[in-house]
Design a protein around this motif. Structure first.
Motif, short mmCIF file in Angstrom:
data_model
loop_
_atom_site.label_atom_id
_atom_site.label_comp_id
_atom_site.label_asym_id
_atom_site.label_seq_id
_atom_site.Cartn_x
_atom_site.Cartn_y
_atom_site.Cartn_z
N VAL A 62 68.90 -19.12 -96.83
CA VAL A 62 66.74 -19.21 -97.12
C VAL A 62 66.62 -18.53 -95.48
O VAL A 62 67.05 -19.81 -94.66
CB VAL A 62 66.15 -20.36 -97.26
CG1 VAL A 62 65.28 -19.94 -97.60
CG2 VAL A 62 67.13 -20.80 -98.77
N TYR A 64 62.78 -17.31 -93.64
CA TYR A 64 61.76 -17.57 -92.93
C TYR A 64 61.13 -16.77 -92.37
O TYR A 64 61.59 -16.76 -91.05
CB TYR A 64 61.57 -19.24 -92.88
CG TYR A 64 61.71 -20.34 -94.18
CD1 TYR A 64 60.55 -20.30 -95.50
CD2 TYR A 64 62.81 -20.60 -94.29
CE1 TYR A 64 61.49 -21.49 -95.77
CE2 TYR A 64 62.87 -21.85 -94.79
CZ TYR A 64 62.40 -22.02 -95.81
OH TYR A 64 62.97 -22.66 -97.21
N TYR A 107 54.34 -17.04 -94.93
CA TYR A 107 55.70 -17.36 -94.68
C TYR A 107 55.91 -16.32 -95.76
O TYR A 107 56.19 -16.86 -97.41
CB TYR A 107 55.75 -18.83 -94.77
CG TYR A 107 56.02 -19.26 -93.20
CD1 TYR A 107 56.16 -19.14 -92.29
CD2 TYR A 107 54.57 -20.64 -93.57
CE1 TYR A 107 56.38 -20.02 -91.52
CE2 TYR A 107 53.94 -20.70 -92.40
CZ TYR A 107 55.15 -20.91 -90.97
OH TYR A 107 54.90 -21.38 -90.46
N GLU A 109 59.33 -15.88 -97.86
CA GLU A 109 60.63 -16.82 -97.84
C GLU A 109 61.95 -15.92 -99.53
O GLU A 109 61.54 -16.03 -100.23
CB GLU A 109 60.59 -18.47 -98.60
CG GLU A 109 61.87 -19.17 -98.95
CD GLU A 109 61.11 -20.89 -99.71
OE1 GLU A 109 62.42 -20.34 -100.53
OE2 GLU A 109 60.92 -21.62 -99.12
#
Length: 142
Positions: A62, A64, A107, A109
């Motif tokens: 993951v 960001y 953001y 993601e």
């Protein structure tokens, strides 16, 4: 407790109302973010640069990318001054304009699998802050 049918009708009505709150420009940003699903993670890295934060858990990565846009506008500025002269209040008022700004923070993601293929793309925060992703992805396609 609300009956199941009534709850569904309320939810559908609420979603219909809220769907009108997304501008066509924000829709383009959301579509651009979703277009990354199924693409290699390297495409996002080449378009946005290295991510600010990356976590790896259970084989999923993951990442960001923080983004922001600043909107500047001219706003009215009023100034009131109350002076006491000889026991009486004297009021003076000036009107003018002031340059103001509003910062939109967002953001990106992206979740990718073991093969570095993006399986989920989300925008967190104010979508208006992520408007640059459309241009970044178009530039990267060239």
């Amino acid at each position: 407790m609300i009956p199941n049918t009534a709850a569904r009708v309320m939810l559908a009505s609420t979603l219909a109302i809220l769907s009108g709150c997304v501008s066509p420009h924000e829709e383009a940003v959301l579509r651009a973010a979703k277009s990354l699903e199924g693409e290699p993670r390297d495409r996002a890295v080449s378009a946005f640069g290295l991510p600010r934060r990356t976590t790896i858990e259970n084989g999923f990565t993951v990442s960001y990318w923080p983004m922001s846009e600043v909107e500047q506008y001219v706003g009215v500025s009023n100034k009131r001054i109350v002076d006491k002269a000889d026991g009486t209040a004297v009021l003076s008022e000036t009107m003018g304009v002031k340059l103001k700004e509003h910062r939109h923070v967002c953001y990106v993601e992206l979740t990718s699998d073991r093969r570095s293929i993006i399986v989920e793309s989300k925008l967190i925060g104010n979508v208006a802050g992520c408007t640059s992703i459309v241009a970044n992805l178009q530039r990267d396609d060239r």
